[in-house]
Design a protein around this motif. Structure first.
Motif, mmCIF file in Angstrom:
data_model
loop_
_atom_site.group_PDB
_atom_site.id
_atom_site.type_symbol
_atom_site.label_atom_id
_atom_site.label_comp_id
_atom_site.label_asym_id
_atom_site.label_seq_id
_atom_site.Cartn_x
_atom_site.Cartn_y
_atom_site.Cartn_z
ATOM 1 N N MET A 174 13.981 8.780 -20.387
ATOM 2 C CA MET A 174 12.732 8.679 -19.613
ATOM 3 C C MET A 174 13.033 8.625 -18.120
ATOM 4 S SD MET A 174 9.494 8.522 -19.748
ATOM 5 C CE MET A 174 8.737 8.790 -18.150
ATOM 6 N N HIS A 175 14.066 7.889 -17.781
ATOM 7 C CA HIS A 175 14.399 7.668 -16.375
ATOM 8 C C HIS A 175 14.800 8.965 -15.673
ATOM 9 C CE1 HIS A 175 14.985 4.886 -13.227
ATOM 10 N NE2 HIS A 175 16.274 5.096 -13.094
ATOM 11 N N SER A 176 15.499 9.828 -16.398
ATOM 12 C CA SER A 176 16.028 11.025 -15.737
ATOM 13 C C SER A 176 15.366 12.310 -16.231
ATOM 14 C CB SER A 176 17.544 11.109 -15.959
ATOM 15 O OG SER A 176 17.810 11.234 -17.334
ATOM 16 N N THR B 104 1.642 1.817 6.957
ATOM 17 C CA THR B 104 2.714 0.833 7.166
ATOM 18 C C THR B 104 3.729 0.829 6.016
ATOM 19 O OG1 THR B 104 1.360 -0.876 6.119
ATOM 20 C CG2 THR B 104 1.208 -0.688 8.532
ATOM 21 N N TRP B 105 3.577 1.749 5.055
ATOM 22 C CA TRP B 105 4.409 1.753 3.850
ATOM 23 C C TRP B 105 5.910 1.674 4.155
ATOM 24 C CZ3 TRP B 105 5.562 1.045 -0.994
ATOM 25 C CH2 TRP B 105 6.642 1.740 -1.562
ATOM 26 N N ALA B 106 6.403 2.551 5.025
ATOM 27 C CA ALA B 106 7.850 2.634 5.260
ATOM 28 C C ALA B 106 8.387 1.304 5.778
ATOM 29 C CB ALA B 106 8.160 3.769 6.228
ATOM 30 N N ARG C 270 13.451 1.638 -0.532
ATOM 31 C CA ARG C 270 12.572 2.730 -0.075
ATOM 32 C C ARG C 270 11.510 3.047 -1.120
ATOM 33 N NH1 ARG C 270 16.187 7.587 1.458
ATOM 34 N NH2 ARG C 270 14.272 8.342 2.398
ATOM 35 N N THR C 271 11.662 2.467 -2.314
ATOM 36 C CA THR C 271 10.695 2.730 -3.384
ATOM 37 C C THR C 271 10.328 1.429 -4.104
ATOM 38 O OG1 THR C 271 12.519 3.162 -4.911
ATOM 39 C CG2 THR C 271 11.487 5.094 -3.890
ATOM 40 N N VAL C 272 9.190 1.454 -4.751
ATOM 41 C CA VAL C 272 8.841 0.404 -5.710
ATOM 42 C C VAL C 272 9.092 0.972 -7.108
ATOM 43 C CG1 VAL C 272 7.171 -0.889 -4.357
ATOM 44 C CG2 VAL C 272 6.411 1.166 -5.539
ATOM 45 N N PRO C 273 9.391 0.143 -8.086
ATOM 46 C CA PRO C 273 9.478 -1.312 -7.985
ATOM 47 C C PRO C 273 10.802 -1.767 -7.377
ATOM 48 C CG PRO C 273 10.013 -0.642 -10.217
ATOM 49 C CD PRO C 273 9.632 0.611 -9.468
ATOM 50 N N VAL C 274 10.728 -2.953 -6.747
ATOM 51 C CA VAL C 274 11.955 -3.621 -6.305
ATOM 52 C C VAL C 274 11.825 -5.090 -6.678
ATOM 53 C CG1 VAL C 274 11.003 -3.762 -3.955
ATOM 54 C CG2 VAL C 274 13.418 -4.195 -4.310
ATOM 55 N N THR D 95 16.756 -2.563 -6.537
ATOM 56 C CA THR D 95 15.836 -1.424 -6.521
ATOM 57 C C THR D 95 16.089 -0.547 -7.728
ATOM 58 O OG1 THR D 95 15.659 -1.375 -4.131
ATOM 59 C CG2 THR D 95 15.231 0.680 -5.258
ATOM 60 N N ASP D 96 15.026 -0.007 -8.270
ATOM 61 C CA ASP D 96 15.035 0.957 -9.379
ATOM 62 C C ASP D 96 14.723 0.259 -10.709
ATOM 63 O OD1 ASP D 96 16.085 3.996 -10.004
ATOM 64 O OD2 ASP D 96 16.284 2.601 -11.656
ATOM 65 N N SER D 97 13.766 0.842 -11.412
ATOM 66 C CA SER D 97 13.254 0.212 -12.640
ATOM 67 C C SER D 97 14.347 -0.055 -13.680
ATOM 68 C CB SER D 97 12.150 1.082 -13.239
ATOM 69 O OG SER D 97 12.568 2.424 -13.331
ATOM 70 N N LEU D 98 15.263 0.901 -13.860
ATOM 71 C CA LEU D 98 16.288 0.706 -14.884
ATOM 72 C C LEU D 98 17.254 -0.411 -14.484
ATOM 73 C CD1 LEU D 98 17.197 1.677 -17.653
ATOM 74 C CD2 LEU D 98 18.505 3.487 -16.557
ATOM 75 N N GLY E 155 0.850 -1.206 0.000
ATOM 76 C CA GLY E 155 0.000 0.000 0.000
ATOM 77 C C GLY E 155 0.877 1.243 0.000
ATOM 78 N N LEU E 156 1.033 1.844 -1.181
ATOM 79 C CA LEU E 156 1.986 2.954 -1.353
ATOM 80 C C LEU E 156 1.723 4.104 -0.390
ATOM 81 C CD1 LEU E 156 4.357 3.893 -3.100
ATOM 82 C CD2 LEU E 156 2.716 4.744 -4.767
ATOM 83 N N PHE E 157 0.466 4.414 -0.135
ATOM 84 C CA PHE E 157 0.166 5.566 0.726
ATOM 85 C C PHE E 157 -0.336 5.137 2.112
ATOM 86 C CE2 PHE E 157 -0.657 6.955 -3.731
ATOM 87 C CZ PHE E 157 0.466 7.757 -3.845
HETATM 88 N N1 GSH Z 1 13.787 5.914 -9.891
HETATM 89 C C1 GSH Z 1 12.883 5.036 -9.339
HETATM 90 C C2 GSH Z 1 11.649 5.781 -8.885
HETATM 91 C C3 GSH Z 1 10.780 4.909 -8.079
HETATM 92 C C4 GSH Z 1 9.658 5.687 -7.441
HETATM 93 O O1 GSH Z 1 9.650 6.908 -7.401
HETATM 94 N N2 GSH Z 1 8.685 4.928 -6.946
HETATM 95 C C5 GSH Z 1 7.566 5.529 -6.248
HETATM 96 C C6 GSH Z 1 6.259 4.944 -6.724
HETATM 97 S S1 GSH Z 1 6.080 5.108 -8.468
HETATM 98 C C7 GSH Z 1 7.681 5.198 -4.779
HETATM 99 O O2 GSH Z 1 8.020 4.096 -4.433
HETATM 100 N N3 GSH Z 1 7.404 6.170 -3.941
HETATM 101 C C8 GSH Z 1 7.374 5.956 -2.532
HETATM 102 C C9 GSH Z 1 8.146 6.961 -1.753
HETATM 103 O O3 GSH Z 1 8.846 7.780 -2.363
HETATM 104 O O4 GSH Z 1 8.041 6.888 -0.516
HETATM 105 C C10 GSH Z 1 12.520 3.942 -10.344
HETATM 106 O O5 GSH Z 1 12.372 4.252 -11.531
HETATM 107 O O6 GSH Z 1 12.402 2.782 -9.957
#
Ligand code: GSH
Length: 198
Positions: free
Chosen positions: A78-80, A19-21, A30-34, A44-47, A14-16
């Protein structure tokens, strides 16, 4: 991964949520996708995820060197980049042609991404590779990277060129992308129900 038939288990967080952290920390991120791989650990990181997958499944990139170089360049851009578009046009699988006031910077991003796609398509037709309408003929990592842009352009009432509309139709008809959009729409319903206390 779904498009290429690579088996994986998906864990939905649940991104928002409150319990997200803690939830994401369990995956050393700290972020999805992983992507968590038994041998390689947490990526971690899409690229990084897509480059790692391509080590094992090289056909995820176009197989001609010139197209592969252009595909990598497009993904990196796209990534940057395209920051105005990414912040002003949030990805929303449930929206369709929604009215939105966008800044000049965002409008410039929308034009620039279409110009980039056109360059990819032009190069693809020059190289005479099998063409299913994707950026480099057959579906590749580049299309996976731009799927969120296709979903954004479909969600908001911004004007797009005819070649862009053809590419968007090809993308949205792809079964892996269609399933992703459908799952996103279903997730919205779950959140709405939760907010209502059900
Ligand atoms: N550069 C990262 C960006 C990932 C990113 O920003 N993910 C967002 C959701 S789309 C996220 O996890 N945000 C949660 C947060 O920042 O706490 C990637 O491309 O994987």
């Amino acid at each position: 991964m779904r498009h290429f038939g690579i088996e994986f288990d998906e864990v939905q967080l649940g991104l928002f949520s409150d319990t997200w952290a803690d939830d994401i920390a369990q995956y050393d991120s700290r972020t999805v996708p992983v992507l968590v791989d038994e041998q390689l650990g947490s990526i971690t990181d899409s690229l990084a995820i897509l480059e790692t997958l391509a080590d094992f499944f090289p056909h995820m990139w176009p197989n001609r060197a010139k197209l592969r170089a252009k595909a990598r360049s497009a993904c990196a851009q796209m990534h940057s980049g395209f920051m105005a578009m990414r912040s002003e046009m949030p990805m929303n699988c449930s929206a369709y042609r929604r009215q939105l006031d966008i800044s000049d910077a965002c409008a410039a991003d929308v034009m620039a991404v279409q110009a980039l796609w056109q360059q990819c398509r032009d190069l693809t037709s020059e190289m005479e590779v099998p063409d299913e309408g994707f950026l480099f003929g057959e579906f590749s990592i580049a299309d996976a990277f731009f799927a969120p842009v296709v979903i954004r352009l479909n969600a908001y009432a911004v004007s797009t060129s005819e070649p862009t509309q053809a590419y968007m139709q090809t993308m949205l008809a792809n079964p892996a992308i269609a399933a992703w959009v459908a799952e996103g729409q279903a997730e919205t319903v779950i959140l709405a129900e939760d907010e209502a206390g059900h």
